[in-house]
Design a protein around this motif. Structure first.
Motif, mmCIF file in Angstrom:
data_model
loop_
_atom_site.group_PDB
_atom_site.id
_atom_site.type_symbol
_atom_site.label_atom_id
_atom_site.label_comp_id
_atom_site.label_asym_id
_atom_site.label_seq_id
_atom_site.Cartn_x
_atom_site.Cartn_y
_atom_site.Cartn_z
ATOM 1 N N VAL A 10 0.858 -1.166 0.000
ATOM 2 C CA VAL A 10 0.000 0.000 0.000
ATOM 3 C C VAL A 10 0.901 1.224 0.000
ATOM 4 N N THR A 11 0.614 2.175 -0.869
ATOM 5 C CA THR A 11 1.412 3.400 -0.885
ATOM 6 C C THR A 11 1.066 4.241 0.332
ATOM 7 N N SER A 12 1.909 5.197 0.643
ATOM 8 C CA SER A 12 1.661 6.085 1.786
ATOM 9 C C SER A 12 0.372 6.875 1.599
ATOM 10 N N LYS A 13 0.128 7.300 0.375
ATOM 11 C CA LYS A 13 -1.090 8.066 0.091
ATOM 12 C C LYS A 13 -2.334 7.211 0.347
ATOM 13 N N GLU A 14 -2.304 5.952 -0.158
ATOM 14 C CA GLU A 14 -3.438 5.056 0.074
ATOM 15 C C GLU A 14 -3.621 4.771 1.564
ATOM 16 N N CYS A 15 -2.521 4.615 2.262
ATOM 17 C CA CYS A 15 -2.579 4.343 3.695
ATOM 18 C C CYS A 15 -3.192 5.529 4.432
ATOM 19 N N HIS A 16 -2.801 6.737 4.050
ATOM 20 C CA HIS A 16 -3.349 7.929 4.702
ATOM 21 C C HIS A 16 -4.840 8.051 4.421
ATOM 22 N N GLN A 17 -5.255 7.698 3.211
ATOM 23 C CA GLN A 17 -6.681 7.725 2.876
ATOM 24 C C GLN A 17 -7.446 6.719 3.743
ATOM 25 N N GLN A 18 -6.860 5.537 3.941
ATOM 26 C CA GLN A 18 -7.486 4.534 4.807
ATOM 27 C C GLN A 18 -7.578 5.050 6.241
ATOM 28 N N LYS A 37 -0.397 3.074 10.486
ATOM 29 C CA LYS A 37 0.385 2.621 9.333
ATOM 30 C C LYS A 37 1.161 1.348 9.657
ATOM 31 N N CYS A 41 -0.789 -0.930 7.209
ATOM 32 C CA CYS A 41 -0.277 -0.650 5.862
ATOM 33 C C CYS A 41 1.104 -1.248 5.686
ATOM 34 N N ASP A 43 4.430 -1.555 3.247
ATOM 35 C CA ASP A 43 5.097 -0.965 2.101
ATOM 36 C C ASP A 43 5.730 -2.074 1.262
#
Length: 148
Positions: A10-18, A37, A41, A43
Motif C-alpha cells: 500500500v502506498t503512503s497516500k493510500e494508507c493515509h486515505q485509509q 500505518k 499498511c 510498504d
C-alpha cells in the motif's frame, strides 16, 4: 511486480486515505497515523521481506523432507560415509597433513565434493548454501567424530 494475494503493498497516500476514512468512521480511536500505518499498511519492502521469508520456509521444509527420505548408506568405493545421499570423507587426506587442522578438513571436504559432483553424490547440496550446505555438513561430520 508479482505480489502474493495474501500480502499486498500500500502506498503512503493510500494508507493515509485509509487512516482518514477509519478516523471518520471512529474505528481508529486514539491511534496516531504512524501506529495505524505500522499495524495496517505494508510498504513494498515489508511485502518483499515477507515473500522472501515465506520462500525460505518453503525451501527449508522441502530440504528437510528430501534429506529425511533417504537413509544413510556406506559407500566402500569412495571409502566415505554417506548421510542421506551425500558422501563425506572418512578422514583428512594425508596430502594436507602440513596444513592447519581446519584448513586440512576444508580441503579434504572440497576434494570429496568435487569427486561427488562427477558421480552426482552430493545429495543435492551446494558447497555453501543457506541452512547448511555440503561444507557445513562435512565439517559437522568431522567434528562429530564420525570421520576418523
Amino acid at each position: 511486480m508479482l505480489v502474493n494475494n495474501a500480502v499486498h503493498a500500500v502506498t503512503s497516500k493510500e494508507c493515509h486515505q485509509q487512516f482518514t476514512a477509519a478516523k471518520k468512521a471512529g474505528t481508529v480511536k486514539e491511534k496516531t497515523f504512524r501506529e495505524f500505518k505500522a499495524a495496517n499498511c505494508k510498504d513494498e519492502r515489508s511485502v518483499k521481506d515477507e515473500m522472501h521469508q515465506q520462500d525460505a520456509k518453503k525451501s527449508d521444509t522441502s530440504q528437510n523432507n528430501a534429506s529425511s527420505k533417504s537413509p544413510a548408506k556406506q559407500d566402500a568405493t569412495a571409502s566415505s560415509i554417506a548421510a542421506g545421499d551425500a558422501v563425506f570423507p572418512n578422514a583428512v587426506d594425508s596430502k594436507y597433513s602440513n596444513e592447519k587442522e581446519g584448513t586440512a578438513r576444508m580441503h579434504t571436504c572440497l576434494d570429496q565434493y568435487k569427486a561427488n559432483k562427477a558421480d552426482n553424490k552430493n545429495g543435492n547440496l551446494k558447497w555453501i548454501q543457506k541452512g547448511g550446505g555440503y561444507y557445513s555438513d562435512c565439517m559437522k561430520h568431522f567434528k562429530s567424530g564420525s570421520a576418523q
